[in-house]
Write a protein that holds these residues in place. Structure first.
Motif, PDB file in Angstrom:
ATOM      1  N   GLY A   1      -0.190  40.870 -25.158  1.00 23.47           N
ATOM      2  CA  GLY A   1       0.382  39.685 -24.997  1.00 23.47           C
ATOM      3  C   GLY A   1       0.002  38.241 -25.354  1.00 23.47           C
ATOM      4  N   ASP A   2      -1.383  38.235 -25.969  1.00 20.83           N
ATOM      5  CA  ASP A   2      -1.916  36.806 -26.397  1.00 20.83           C
ATOM      6  C   ASP A   2      -0.982  36.518 -27.384  1.00 20.83           C
ATOM      7  OD1 ASP A   2      -3.761  37.033 -24.237  1.00 20.83           O
ATOM      8  OD2 ASP A   2      -5.312  37.546 -25.443  1.00 20.83           O
ATOM      9  N   TRP A   3      -0.793  35.300 -27.653  1.00 27.28           N
ATOM     10  CA  TRP A   3       0.080  34.910 -28.931  1.00 27.28           C
ATOM     11  C   TRP A   3      -0.757  33.588 -29.438  1.00 27.28           C
ATOM     12  CZ3 TRP A   3       2.138  30.177 -28.547  1.00 27.28           C
ATOM     13  CH2 TRP A   3       2.170  29.766 -27.058  1.00 27.28           C
ATOM     14  N   TYR A   4      -0.149  33.123 -30.739  1.00 30.43           N
ATOM     15  CA  TYR A   4      -0.718  31.988 -31.300  1.00 30.43           C
ATOM     16  C   TYR A   4       0.377  31.757 -32.346  1.00 30.43           C
ATOM     17  CZ  TYR A   4      -3.369  28.796 -34.557  1.00 30.43           C
ATOM     18  OH  TYR A   4      -3.669  27.746 -34.970  1.00 30.43           O
ATOM     19  N   ALA A   5       0.774  30.332 -32.162  1.00 31.22           N
ATOM     20  CA  ALA A   5       1.806  30.049 -32.986  1.00 31.22           C
ATOM     21  C   ALA A   5       1.380  28.686 -34.105  1.00 31.22           C
ATOM     22  CB  ALA A   5       3.132  29.317 -32.228  1.00 31.22           C
ATOM     23  N   TYR A   6       1.758  28.543 -35.118  1.00 27.15           N
ATOM     24  CA  TYR A   6       1.515  27.498 -35.914  1.00 27.15           C
ATOM     25  C   TYR A   6       2.647  27.310 -36.847  1.00 27.15           C
ATOM     26  CZ  TYR A   6       0.471  31.388 -39.450  1.00 27.15           C
ATOM     27  OH  TYR A   6       0.675  32.482 -40.038  1.00 27.15           O
ATOM     28  N   LYS A   7       2.691  26.088 -37.616  1.00 27.14           N
ATOM     29  CA  LYS A   7       3.796  25.537 -38.543  1.00 27.14           C
ATOM     30  C   LYS A   7       3.216  25.850 -40.014  1.00 27.14           C
ATOM     31  CE  LYS A   7       5.878  22.600 -35.618  1.00 27.14           C
ATOM     32  NZ  LYS A   7       6.504  21.202 -35.294  1.00 27.14           N
ATOM     33  N   TYR A   8       3.921  26.156 -40.732  1.00 29.10           N
ATOM     34  CA  TYR A   8       3.503  26.398 -42.107  1.00 29.10           C
ATOM     35  C   TYR A   8       4.468  25.570 -43.060  1.00 29.10           C
ATOM     36  CZ  TYR A   8       1.948  28.846 -46.251  1.00 29.10           C
ATOM     37  OH  TYR A   8       1.354  29.551 -47.414  1.00 29.10           O
ATOM     38  N   VAL A   9       4.054  25.133 -44.037  1.00 30.78           N
ATOM     39  CA  VAL A   9       5.144  24.502 -45.062  1.00 30.78           C
ATOM     40  C   VAL A   9       4.740  25.148 -46.420  1.00 30.78           C
ATOM     41  CG1 VAL A   9       5.680  22.158 -46.141  1.00 30.78           C
ATOM     42  CG2 VAL A   9       4.946  22.430 -43.839  1.00 30.78           C
ATOM     43  N   THR A  10       6.010  25.396 -47.221  1.00 32.48           N
ATOM     44  CA  THR A  10       6.063  26.226 -48.569  1.00 32.48           C
ATOM     45  C   THR A  10       6.729  25.091 -49.500  1.00 32.48           C
ATOM     46  OG1 THR A  10       6.115  28.126 -47.720  1.00 32.48           O
ATOM     47  CG2 THR A  10       6.908  27.972 -49.766  1.00 32.48           C
ATOM     48  N   SER A  11       5.702  24.591 -50.425  1.00 32.77           N
ATOM     49  CA  SER A  11       6.267  23.628 -51.367  1.00 32.77           C
ATOM     50  C   SER A  11       6.727  24.392 -52.737  1.00 32.77           C
ATOM     51  CB  SER A  11       5.433  22.515 -51.726  1.00 32.77           C
ATOM     52  OG  SER A  11       4.901  21.862 -50.560  1.00 32.77           O
ATOM     53  N   SER A  12       7.968  23.880 -52.976  1.00 35.05           N
ATOM     54  CA  SER A  12       8.418  24.511 -54.332  1.00 35.05           C
ATOM     55  C   SER A  12       9.372  23.434 -54.881  1.00 35.05           C
ATOM     56  CB  SER A  12       9.340  25.719 -54.126  1.00 35.05           C
ATOM     57  OG  SER A  12      10.625  25.288 -53.632  1.00 35.05           O
ATOM     58  N   LYS A  13       9.866  23.774 -56.100  1.00 37.06           N
ATOM     59  CA  LYS A  13      10.684  22.971 -57.044  1.00 37.06           C
ATOM     60  C   LYS A  13      11.859  22.450 -56.204  1.00 37.06           C
ATOM     61  CE  LYS A  13       9.066  24.444 -61.248  1.00 37.06           C
ATOM     62  NZ  LYS A  13       9.284  25.211 -62.534  1.00 37.06           N
TER      63      LYS A  13
ATOM     64  N   ALA B   1      -1.342  45.324 -29.635  1.00 40.01           N
ATOM     65  CA  ALA B   1      -2.272  46.601 -29.334  1.00 40.01           C
ATOM     66  C   ALA B   1      -3.482  46.017 -28.966  1.00 40.01           C
ATOM     67  CB  ALA B   1      -2.087  47.743 -29.933  1.00 40.01           C
ATOM     68  N   ALA B   2      -4.299  46.464 -28.046  1.00 38.12           N
ATOM     69  CA  ALA B   2      -5.551  45.912 -28.144  1.00 38.12           C
ATOM     70  C   ALA B   2      -6.658  47.010 -27.232  1.00 38.12           C
ATOM     71  CB  ALA B   2      -5.901  44.730 -27.157  1.00 38.12           C
ATOM     72  N   THR B   3      -7.804  47.143 -27.989  1.00 41.64           N
ATOM     73  CA  THR B   3      -8.743  48.051 -27.686  1.00 41.64           C
ATOM     74  C   THR B   3     -10.196  47.529 -27.721  1.00 41.64           C
ATOM     75  OG1 THR B   3      -9.204  49.381 -29.653  1.00 41.64           O
ATOM     76  CG2 THR B   3      -7.461  50.369 -28.454  1.00 41.64           C
ATOM     77  N   ASP B   4     -11.380  48.087 -27.378  1.00 41.61           N
ATOM     78  CA  ASP B   4     -12.618  47.377 -27.288  1.00 41.61           C
ATOM     79  C   ASP B   4     -12.902  47.412 -28.811  1.00 41.61           C
ATOM     80  OD1 ASP B   4     -12.619  47.390 -24.751  1.00 41.61           O
ATOM     81  OD2 ASP B   4     -13.885  49.140 -24.509  1.00 41.61           O
ATOM     82  N   ALA B   5     -12.206  48.207 -29.637  1.00 40.18           N
ATOM     83  CA  ALA B   5     -12.767  48.216 -31.193  1.00 40.18           C
ATOM     84  C   ALA B   5     -11.931  47.372 -32.038  1.00 40.18           C
ATOM     85  CB  ALA B   5     -13.085  49.562 -31.767  1.00 40.18           C
ATOM     86  N   SER B   6     -10.808  47.306 -31.581  1.00 36.97           N
ATOM     87  CA  SER B   6      -9.796  46.723 -32.630  1.00 36.97           C
ATOM     88  C   SER B   6      -8.368  45.884 -31.955  1.00 36.97           C
ATOM     89  CB  SER B   6      -9.084  47.814 -33.534  1.00 36.97           C
ATOM     90  OG  SER B   6      -8.231  48.606 -32.921  1.00 36.97           O
ATOM     91  N   VAL B   7      -7.911  45.130 -32.606  1.00 40.24           N
ATOM     92  CA  VAL B   7      -6.789  44.363 -32.202  1.00 40.24           C
ATOM     93  C   VAL B   7      -5.808  44.460 -33.140  1.00 40.24           C
ATOM     94  CG1 VAL B   7      -5.850  42.119 -31.410  1.00 40.24           C
ATOM     95  CG2 VAL B   7      -8.081  42.775 -30.533  1.00 40.24           C
ATOM     96  N   ALA B   8      -4.311  44.795 -32.818  1.00 43.03           N
ATOM     97  CA  ALA B   8      -3.198  44.967 -33.799  1.00 43.03           C
ATOM     98  C   ALA B   8      -2.380  43.602 -33.170  1.00 43.03           C
ATOM     99  CB  ALA B   8      -2.762  46.130 -33.525  1.00 43.03           C
ATOM    100  N   THR B   9      -1.944  43.052 -34.474  1.00 40.94           N
ATOM    101  CA  THR B   9      -1.162  41.947 -34.223  1.00 40.94           C
ATOM    102  C   THR B   9       0.421  42.084 -34.872  1.00 40.94           C
ATOM    103  OG1 THR B   9      -1.998  40.803 -36.096  1.00 40.94           O
ATOM    104  CG2 THR B   9      -2.829  40.319 -33.721  1.00 40.94           C
ATOM    105  N   SER B  10       1.483  41.230 -34.642  1.00 41.00           N
ATOM    106  CA  SER B  10       2.547  41.245 -35.327  1.00 41.00           C
ATOM    107  C   SER B  10       2.954  39.789 -35.565  1.00 41.00           C
ATOM    108  CB  SER B  10       3.753  42.062 -34.533  1.00 41.00           C
ATOM    109  OG  SER B  10       4.137  41.249 -33.545  1.00 41.00           O
TER     110      SER B  10
END
Length: 99
Positions: free
Chosen positions: A58-70, A84-93
């Motif tokens: 349930g932890d989360w992090y948000a950020y803004k991203y800018v893509t520059s193009s022509k 998902a989170a265990t002692d050895a690994s964390v899965a994020t989406s």
């Protein structure tokens, strides 16, 4: 008068919700180096830091991203959530939205 009653009800609701939350101090971070991360070439190297060291479901992090193009600059917002989170690994989406 009705507005005052609604305001008091909302205030009580918020206070009860605040009292139910866990407000303990966060645990101390480990000072050890992060585990080695395999690279594309197969070599391993220590990560500069472990971003999800104490990651919980349930932890989360948000950020803004800018893509520059022509065609111009496209602004988007990205939300990373621990799925998902265990002692050895964390899965994020990742989920994003172009503004």
């Amino acid at each position: 008068m009705a507005f005052a009653g609604v305001s008091i009800a909302v205030m009580i609701y918020v206070l009860v919700g605040y009292m139910r939350e866990d407000h303990r101090a966060p645990t101390a971070k480990s000072t050890t180096a992060a585990p080695a991360v395999p690279s594309a070439s197969g070599d391993t190297h220590p990560a500069p830091f472990d971003a999800w060291h104490d990651g919980k479901l349930g932890d989360w992090y948000a950020y803004k991203y800018v893509t520059s193009s022509k065609l111009g600059a496209f602004h988007s917002t990205v939300l990373v959530t621990v799925t998902a989170a265990t002692d050895a690994s964390v899965a994020t989406s990742f989920r994003g939205k172009v503004v």
